[in-house]
Design a protein around this motif. Structure first.
Motif, PDB file in Angstrom:
ATOM      1  N   ARG A 270       3.859   1.468  -1.117  1.00 23.03           N
ATOM      2  CA  ARG A 270       4.462   1.526  -2.446  1.00 23.03           C
ATOM      3  C   ARG A 270       3.479   2.163  -3.431  1.00 23.03           C
ATOM      4  N   GLU A 271       2.201   1.785  -3.358  1.00 16.89           N
ATOM      5  CA  GLU A 271       1.228   2.323  -4.315  1.00 16.89           C
ATOM      6  C   GLU A 271       0.928   3.795  -4.065  1.00 16.89           C
ATOM      7  N   VAL A 272       0.990   4.229  -2.806  1.00 14.31           N
ATOM      8  CA  VAL A 272       0.807   5.665  -2.561  1.00 14.31           C
ATOM      9  C   VAL A 272       1.929   6.425  -3.266  1.00 14.31           C
TER      10      VAL A 272
ATOM     11  N   ARG B 264       3.681   5.493  -5.854  1.00 10.90           N
ATOM     12  CA  ARG B 264       3.477   5.416  -7.305  1.00 10.90           C
ATOM     13  C   ARG B 264       2.341   6.342  -7.749  1.00 10.90           C
ATOM     14  N   THR B 265       1.316   6.453  -6.920  1.00 11.07           N
ATOM     15  CA  THR B 265       0.208   7.354  -7.259  1.00 11.07           C
ATOM     16  C   THR B 265       0.709   8.794  -7.374  1.00 11.07           C
TER      17      THR B 265
ATOM     18  N   PHE C 128       0.831  -1.207   0.000  1.00 12.54           N
ATOM     19  CA  PHE C 128       0.000   0.000   0.000  1.00 12.54           C
ATOM     20  C   PHE C 128       0.863   1.253   0.000  1.00 12.54           C
TER      21      PHE C 128
END
Lengths: 457, 457
Positions: free
Chosen positions: B175-177, B179-180, B173
């Motif tokens: 990591r995805e923040v 990337r966002t 999660f």
């Protein structure tokens, strides 16, 4: 950039609302009553009190008292996370190059991550005051369950959450937040209820559904001494509690001397939208002012813009009372590819009635457009929004872009209901380019919901 | 409860600090300079500018200018999440039954979830102003990486994050923040750097370490045109940027007419604690006022209370300059059972110097006691705290309980640096009763770090 209006406006604690506003009191055409599914007669206070605690049953039935005092104990806890800020979206305006003025009311700065806490606290308070031992509820994504766990922890009340099994397994963090606040979290369907055991016997491999979790929560509440069932949206009592959002928004705008032209909110069951627009719709109903009010739905679950205004069950399991509302049918299952929340088949009776009378509009947006808006918003405004909330962002951006074309300096206010920290699986799909637009289900391709037989009131 | 002081105090935007406070200017004994690891001579501006951007290198070396202007572009973005609230912990006081008055400065209400954004914005701004293409950094748990991704997104700068592989896999999660927000996130060790390839060749199954990620980030910065390396703690420039926490805290307390007796912060690398105490320590250094100032460390990583005040490497890979600090040795690995953050072997040179002179105290707490405090705090104050931040909560509660015994009405201020939404694995372990107190490692049982050979300055 030059600014006379601050980026964020907080009310003083002394300016926080001391009463909820009951929009129904100003409605000429009152929302139709809940019906007893056995008799098809309006639910009485006695009947409602078997499921909800008595004070909440009274609020559910009260369509005449315009203002209802917020008990001091609730106002005290509201101070831990309220007033929430009204934000002027200067960065978003600049990024869009629009002459529109955009504001948003941000309800995500609390541990539940959304506006749900406003009603959870009220419902837990009245349950405690009635001397109950605890409450039961269902949760899907987990925002409502988290809010209720926090509220029950504060008022020292037992909290039993039935969490849809697939979410229980895929969202262990949400589950742990609830457990940290002392709630018991049971994956649904479970062996703890008759309905759960029956479903597991018939479908041993099922990952559960919200409908099944509701049925288990209701059974758990009604089969134990000292328990009641609570619900986080759809009900008129919830819209009442959520009016604190709109009252704060209006008070802050009044302080700034700003009158909005357009008010926008995402719409699932209607709790956030109903709360946000309440005082503005009140002015509109009383003929004092006019506003464009827009409900934003996902393309995959268009209760208002595709559903029928009819009596329907609030739950898939058909154990709850019937509500008159815009509905896609209680058996409706939204497209499996849909990641953006707001998956409820029906809509608050209050909002359905207002929409039926042409007092508000409805629009729908595709999920890739929603995540594009969410990502842009996150990058310029700093806040990582929940997918649900991002439906309102998308619609607000679209209205602001229309202003760019026409040169109009409209004032747009939208509700930013929550943060997306627990929704990163959906963001990951978007970041990887794996998200698609709405793929209609078989259900969607059938003719729309036609109303229940023998219930055409 | 009756109150004259509001639950939350927000400064007006116009009252927000326009300058950072450079604590070093008021220190009689200046912090020792960083040393070039090759020559063992103080790092010059030219040398520092090869790794950091020039303005930040200047700030790193400046120990005489008391106030440094915060550029307007940074102040503008600060407004998206600042001023942060100073909260009177009425509920915690009541739950403890203490006569003490407890306040906390809450830095977690932003998407990075912590105070790290205060320095990330500054570092990204100066990199952009210098015309750089991007920056590189390492991240473990992900707070710093997230903050930097947000800052780079805002200033339109490329952001390369090397994330310790085990965290990359276990914290998707976070990591995805990142990337966002447009950052590239590479699990470390990776095949993208010489040092990464070498480590993977020698240890094919390694799950990485912070030391390795630092080495990769530094190599990535120095081997590409237009890139620099940035770091989220330990450095004096970071303590400078974080002074915004203390300046806001002091301004809010002054408005309320409150003078604290005790100021408490958790201490990993020292960025939060250094920032929180800066203006108070300044008064103490100038002989204007006195405060008890307490650094809280985890029992498993007691840099101040067990380490040696000596020159040491800031990184495990020994590629960075040497800093004079309290250190457990750059090879120190904290106990594997430790879940509470703050795992850094060293401590800000500024704080180390102040501690060495007896101007502040250090205490340490066990992790089960930390999670007990965190859970109690979450339930009464509503905020789910980060494990790191909860070290300060524990110490503040202990001081308040001492007041309960003595009847003293002391005023305690602590820094609540962040939220625990991404730390639910640790909470789960605590909720399940699987968390234990500190288990000493072999390293811990050896004699303490003795300083580097040939570097006894």
């Amino acid at each position: 950039m030059s600014q006379t209006i601050p980026y964020k406006t907080y009310l003083e604690e002394s300016e926080m609302p001391k009463q909820w506003y009951n929009l129904r009191a100003d409605m000429k055409h009152k929302p139709a009553p809940l019906l007893n599914p056995a008799t098809l007669q309006p639910m009485t206070l006695e009947e409602l009190s078997q499921v909800f605690c008595t004070e909440l049953a009274k609020q559910e039935l009260d369509d005449t008292t315009p203002y209802i005092d917020i008990p001091e104990e609730i106002r005290e806890y509201y101070k831990t996370y309220r007033p929430s800020p009204l934000v002027r979206a200067y960065f978003l305006e600049r990024a869009l190059g629009t002459p529109a003025k955009i504001y948003y009311k941000f309800e995500g700065n609390n541990t539940s991550g959304s506006h749900k806490l406003n009603s959870a606290l009220a419902q837990a308070y009245y349950a405690k005051k009635q001397g109950l031992k605890g409450v039961t509820t269902e949760t899907g994504a987990g925002q409502w369950g988290t809010a209720l766990a926090m509220a029950c922890s504060y008022f020292d009340l037992d909290c039993k959450v039935y969490m849809v099994k697939v979410s229980y397994e895929q969202k262990p963090f949400r589950r742990e937040v609830m457990r940290t606040y002392g709630a018991s979290v049971t994956p649904s369907p479970s062996m703890t209820t008759n309905v759960g055991r029956k479903i597991l016997e018939e479908h041993p491999g099922t990952t559960g559904s919200l409908g099944c979790a509701i049925s288990e929560a209701v059974e758990a509440a009604t089969s134990q001494e000292g328990y009641r069932y609570v619900l986080g949206s759809v009900l008129s009592q919830v819209v009442l509690h959520q009016s604190v959002i709109g009252l704060e928004t209006k008070a802050a705008l009044d302080k700034l001397g700003v009158t909005p032209d357009i008010i926008i909110g995402c719409a699932g069951g209607g709790s956030n939208l109903g709360g946000l627009i309440a005082p503005f719709m009140g002015e509109k109903l009383r003929g004092e002012k006019d506003y464009r009010i827009i409900a934003v739905e996902p393309a995959s679950c268009r209760s208002l813009s595709r559903g029928k205004f009819a009596y329907d069950f609030c739950d898939t399991g058909k154990v709850c009372p019937l509500a008159k509302m815009y509905t896609l049918g209680s058996g409706f299952i939204p497209s499996a590819n849909h990641a953006g929340g707001l998956r409820y088949h029906g809509m608050s009776t209050i909002l359905s009635t207002l929409y039926d009378e042409g007092l508000m509009e409805a629009t729908s947006v595709e999920q890739t457009a929603v995540f594009e808006a969410a990502t842009m918003f996150a990058r310029v405004e700093g806040i990582l929004p929940a997918p649900d909330s991002s439906h309102a962002i998308r619609a607000a951006m679209d209205e602001a872009l229309k202003c760019k074309e026409t040169g109009e300096e409209k004032t747009i206010v939208f509700g930013l209901t929550g943060t997306g920290y627990f929704d990163m699986v959906a963001y990951e799909r978007f970041n990887n380019g794996d998200m698609t637009d709405y793929i209609p289900t078989d259900d969607d391709l059938k003719p729309g919901f036609d109303g229940l037989p023998n219930v055409n009131l």
